[in-house]
Design a protein around this motif. Structure first.
Motif, PDB file in Angstrom:
ATOM      1  N   VAL A  52      95.592  18.004  63.496  1.00 30.14           N
ATOM      2  CA  VAL A  52      96.855  18.051  64.582  1.00 30.14           C
ATOM      3  C   VAL A  52      96.392  18.361  66.020  1.00 30.14           C
ATOM      4  O   VAL A  52      96.944  17.688  66.771  1.00 30.14           O
ATOM      5  N   VAL A  53      95.448  19.536  66.297  1.00 36.43           N
ATOM      6  CA  VAL A  53      95.072  19.762  67.705  1.00 36.43           C
ATOM      7  C   VAL A  53      94.127  18.656  68.293  1.00 36.43           C
ATOM      8  O   VAL A  53      94.580  18.023  69.335  1.00 36.43           O
ATOM      9  N   GLY A  54      93.559  18.015  67.352  1.00 42.03           N
ATOM     10  CA  GLY A  54      92.707  17.033  67.689  1.00 42.03           C
ATOM     11  C   GLY A  54      93.641  15.801  68.134  1.00 42.03           C
ATOM     12  O   GLY A  54      93.343  15.139  69.235  1.00 42.03           O
ATOM     13  N   VAL A  55      94.403  15.408  67.427  1.00 43.00           N
ATOM     14  CA  VAL A  55      94.996  14.026  67.461  1.00 43.00           C
ATOM     15  C   VAL A  55      95.958  14.316  68.835  1.00 43.00           C
ATOM     16  O   VAL A  55      96.012  13.574  69.512  1.00 43.00           O
ATOM     17  N   VAL A  56      96.796  15.435  68.851  1.00 39.88           N
ATOM     18  CA  VAL A  56      97.692  15.723  69.903  1.00 39.88           C
ATOM     19  C   VAL A  56      96.934  15.696  71.197  1.00 39.88           C
ATOM     20  O   VAL A  56      97.415  15.198  72.202  1.00 39.88           O
ATOM     21  N   SER A  57      95.831  16.407  71.293  1.00 35.24           N
ATOM     22  CA  SER A  57      94.699  16.452  72.350  1.00 35.24           C
ATOM     23  C   SER A  57      94.348  15.168  72.858  1.00 35.24           C
ATOM     24  O   SER A  57      94.515  15.106  74.027  1.00 35.24           O
ATOM     25  N   LEU A  58      93.899  14.321  71.950  1.00 36.10           N
ATOM     26  CA  LEU A  58      93.454  12.881  72.299  1.00 36.10           C
ATOM     27  C   LEU A  58      94.426  12.167  72.985  1.00 36.10           C
ATOM     28  O   LEU A  58      94.602  11.637  74.046  1.00 36.10           O
ATOM     29  N   LEU A  59      95.852  12.368  72.099  1.00 29.36           N
ATOM     30  CA  LEU A  59      96.956  11.628  72.982  1.00 29.36           C
ATOM     31  C   LEU A  59      97.056  12.075  74.443  1.00 29.36           C
ATOM     32  O   LEU A  59      97.660  11.351  75.272  1.00 29.36           O
TER      33      LEU A  59
END
Length: 148
Positions: free
Chosen positions: A15-22
């Motif tokens: 979750v953190v990885g995908v949201v941070s990438l966006l």
């Protein structure tokens, strides 16, 4: 835990990885558009002429913290998703870049923002807080053996 074993990947890393990438991909997009399109992009974004003049007057050395902040964050997000310990280093560079940009903005305030963009005055602070959170999160995941 040995060097060859990783801890199980917690659900929140994805979750953190995908949201941070966006989040950070938008920073990358903004950087590329600002560098390649400049005033055309800024006008389309709703910037006023005094705001455009402010960005055009930015000294060349300010590209260093901008590049570190933006691309360190993008790299950190990707490295986090890859579960690499180097995500910590990339996010640390991002924090340094974000703090550099904030410091420059505090010493050289932007001209008055139009009412529709008034909340943007807080954006450098939000960026520093998000960058610091991501660096802390990656560091924590590294300490727990999730990153290698």
């Amino acid at each position: 835990m040995t060097d060859t074993m990783k801890a199980a990947t917690p659900w929140h890393l994805w979750v953190v990885g995908v949201v941070s990438l966006l989040w950070n991909a938008f920073g990358g997009y903004d950087f590329v558009m600002s560098v390649t399109q400049g005033e055309t992009y800024w006008r389309a974004s709703g910037m006023t002429q005094p705001m455009i003049d402010y960005y055009n007057a930015m000294p060349a050395w300010m590209y260093v913290p901008w590049v570190l902040g933006v691309w360190g964050a993008v790299a950190g997000s990707i490295l986090l998703l890859l579960r690499s310990r180097f995500a910590v280093h990339a996010f640390a560079l991002s924090v340094l870049g974000a703090i550099g940009n904030l410091a420059y903005g505090l010493m050289n305030p932007m001209p008055e923002l139009p009412p529709a963009m008034a909340a943007m005055v807080y954006m450098p602070w939000v960026i520093v807080v998000v960058a610091a959170f991501l660096a802390w999160y990656a560091w924590t995941m590294g300490k727990k053996g999730v990153l290698s």
